[in-house]
Design a protein around this motif. Sequence first.
Motif, PDB file in Angstrom:
ATOM      1  N   LEU A 160      -1.327  -0.957   8.345  1.00 44.48           N
ATOM      2  CA  LEU A 160      -0.350   0.194   8.295  1.00 44.48           C
ATOM      3  C   LEU A 160      -0.747   1.081   7.285  1.00 44.48           C
ATOM      4  CD1 LEU A 160       3.154  -1.409   8.742  1.00 44.48           C
ATOM      5  CD2 LEU A 160       1.928  -0.221  10.429  1.00 44.48           C
ATOM      6  N   ASP A 161      -0.443   2.330   7.296  1.00 44.89           N
ATOM      7  CA  ASP A 161      -0.668   3.326   6.039  1.00 44.89           C
ATOM      8  C   ASP A 161       0.313   4.068   5.752  1.00 44.89           C
ATOM      9  OD1 ASP A 161      -3.088   5.531   7.847  1.00 44.89           O
ATOM     10  OD2 ASP A 161      -1.065   4.965   8.220  1.00 44.89           O
ATOM     11  N   LEU A 163       3.526   6.316   5.172  1.00 40.37           N
ATOM     12  CA  LEU A 163       4.916   6.246   5.373  1.00 40.37           C
ATOM     13  C   LEU A 163       5.273   5.291   6.013  1.00 40.37           C
ATOM     14  CD1 LEU A 163       4.844  10.017   5.491  1.00 40.37           C
ATOM     15  CD2 LEU A 163       6.344   8.648   4.134  1.00 40.37           C
ATOM     16  N   TYR A 164       4.229   4.634   7.150  1.00 38.44           N
ATOM     17  CA  TYR A 164       4.838   3.648   7.958  1.00 38.44           C
ATOM     18  C   TYR A 164       5.044   2.271   7.156  1.00 38.44           C
ATOM     19  CZ  TYR A 164       3.244   7.019  11.734  1.00 38.44           C
ATOM     20  OH  TYR A 164       3.108   7.820  12.451  1.00 38.44           O
ATOM     21  N   LEU A 167       8.294   2.447   5.178  1.00 38.20           N
ATOM     22  CA  LEU A 167       9.414   2.352   6.191  1.00 38.20           C
ATOM     23  C   LEU A 167       9.576   0.666   6.261  1.00 38.20           C
ATOM     24  CD1 LEU A 167      11.523   3.402   8.204  1.00 38.20           C
ATOM     25  CD2 LEU A 167       9.826   3.013   9.946  1.00 38.20           C
TER      26      LEU A 167
END
Lengths: 508, 308
Positions: A160-161, A163-164, A167
């Motif tokens: 994932l990169d 902001l994901y 979150l």
Amino acid sequence: MSDNTYHKVGRRPWEWKLKPIGTDERPRLRLPGTRRHWLKWRDVHNPKTLRRERVLADKMPLWWTLGLGFVAIITPFMPNSMISVMSIFCIYAAINVLWTLIVGTAGIFSLATLAVVGASGYVAAAANVYLGVPWPFMLIIGPIVGFLFGAILAAPSTRLDGLYYALLTMGVAEICRVFVVQLRALTQTNGAITQVDSFIPEAWFLQRPGLLLGFAGAFLLLLGALLVWRLVNSERLGMLLRVARTSREDEAFAEAIGIDFRRARLMVFVISSAALGVVGAFYTMYYRSISPTIFSLDQLLLLFAMMVIGGLGRAEGAVVGAAIVTMIDKGLVELGPPRIILVAFIMIGVTIFAREGLTGARHQFRDYRKRKSGERRARRTEKGGEAMPEEATEVHDKQELYYRRFNKRLRDRLKTLITPELIEEHKRDPLGHHSDALARVLNYFRRAEMADKYVIHRMIPTEERFRIMAVSGVRGLPPRVVDDREYTDINDAYHAVFLLRVNDLLES
Amino acid sequence: MDLGLIVYALNLASIYALMAIGISILWSSVGIINMAHGATFAISGYAAWLVTGALKPVIAAAFGKTALASMVMAGALVGSAIVAGALCGVIIYLLAFLPIHDKPNYPVRALIITLGLNIATVQGLLWTFGPRNQGLPKIFGFGRWEVFGTRIRYDQAGTIIGAIIVLGLTLAWLRYSRRGLEIRAMMQNAEGAAYSGISRQITALPVLMLTGALAGMAAALLSQTIFVSPTSGVIPLVKGLTIALLGGLGSVAGAVIGAILVGFLEAIVGAIPFLGQRYVLFATFLFIIAVLIVRPRGIGGLLDDTRE
């Protein structure tokens, strides 16, 4: 010149500089067992004073020593409430420094920092309270839990990169909070584990000696966090990441030149998670308890505000931000809710005006000053035929540059001399004895280059008909006619040429 | 599954969709992760409360207790919430977009400024109005319909229908108006839009006002179910953000699908006896983490790849 007053030159004449003795060899202190130096001394040549100087090229160690030394010296003389504020500052600063390592060095935008701290704190506290493990072992259990938790959290970070991932980590923190609150064993204490054994003896807890001991521990914790930061950043791991940072957008490129920087990022993440585990165990011992508020979003946002105000991605920013926010949040408790509003406004103001927080302000100001002086230089040289700095490097004959500069200044001066009276004077008497101003202007005109110089053409069939031409300046190329006006008086023609030249001068 | 559960799920989904689409559109066109969306939500709720409180005697004097009076009241409530939301959008535009949109580190700085605005607003509301909950007038009235043997409350039906209408209008505006075309161009490729003569500064203002108004609409609709309080924006913000990310930032369809999925998930988890409401957020995050691990860019997250 008889008086012997000398004026200092340079941008900071008051600055005290070491003066090296040319014959002496500079003593180089090295860290034992390594080839590293303690401080970055450099012998430089000052072009303004024309002297040799010994300067500290990297002054950060100086500021760190002064700042931390000030904190360490002043705290024992403070009242009890302020000592606990200083201890909390040290703990928060330690967490922030380690978080900076994750966000800045590793470039992983993780919001699970406090989750790691809380999880390791909880496990260490549970081991102490329910299994009867003595407190020194909590400082070992904490990092082990932090290491494992960090390893689990780090796994999806390559997939994932940005902001994901942020979150996902926020979700992890929430899951931890709900999990702890729902634990049946802890329901009567609202999810908190209390009565934890500590390095502060029971009798001293919340007494002055206990507070001082707690502060000493927190200060050592901060020093340890800074040491971890320094080691990671100055060793191979940090260097790899610094190289890869320029190509963070292009992971394939970094890997093609042989940097396995995903692995490096994960290593940094796991190392700082283990260090956060130590902080978690310490936190539990410092308060002798731990409660689910450590997983709350408010606490996380407060820490984030600290990093942002100080400057994201810098250790000094993390510490300065922690100092400011802790002083406002804990030091001004009687202010009530407005103190959080104050923190928020500081955060907004700093972010609007500063590119990289308060500690980046100096660098930003220097950039600004450099840009402005560049703009001024460009404005100075853009007019009047003077060579632009870029152009000047291309001109082989530097004499030419000075000639152009001289001409430009001369023209600027002559332009101020041109007045209606001067033109009137020339009209009255084109040839003859002139005033000083007119003589200067005419001298300049006479010295002009042949190309495009105005001349008077006496037309062949008749004697008294003149027109104005401009010579080409090239051998064999005939002059061109400027306009179709004809003059019957030679003085009118002289004056017309004068007017044309004045016009050209004013337009140049 | 009974129909009441579906209605409850749709009710949640419509509110979440209003929040998530605002966040999603804002990110993909202007490039701000709007953490102040929750603040907009709370401010709109308070604005509606203040306006309806002030207008209640006026309306009662003018229309009495007729159906027209409740219509006017509903108009005042929704209108004030939307206007307050749009004004919040203007404030965000002035603080978080205009000063820094051409400066380095813009996305992170915009996120931080909106976060600061959120904190300041929540604390400011807490300071001014106190932590008490405030009830708004029920614009859909009390009562329920009997449909296929289950009861649907008026406010649930009103929320679902209202949200669908507003979303439909928004999407139609984006699809058919000139300004909507510009916004969609910016969502597809901000640089390309700039090359085609679409001003980022001018287009950002309607986007921020629109998303603010959507948050205001969500606040007006949700105020029929729950009370208005200073922290009432936090949960919608977290939900909206998670759903926007779940759907893939920048994908309107993804946001809608995400909202429906999460709405149903929450309704079902809340209905299962041994889990209950306390595990709702827990389950949501677990679900989202699972989805993100399978599809790292969210459900509709193909747009991000093309943006690069």
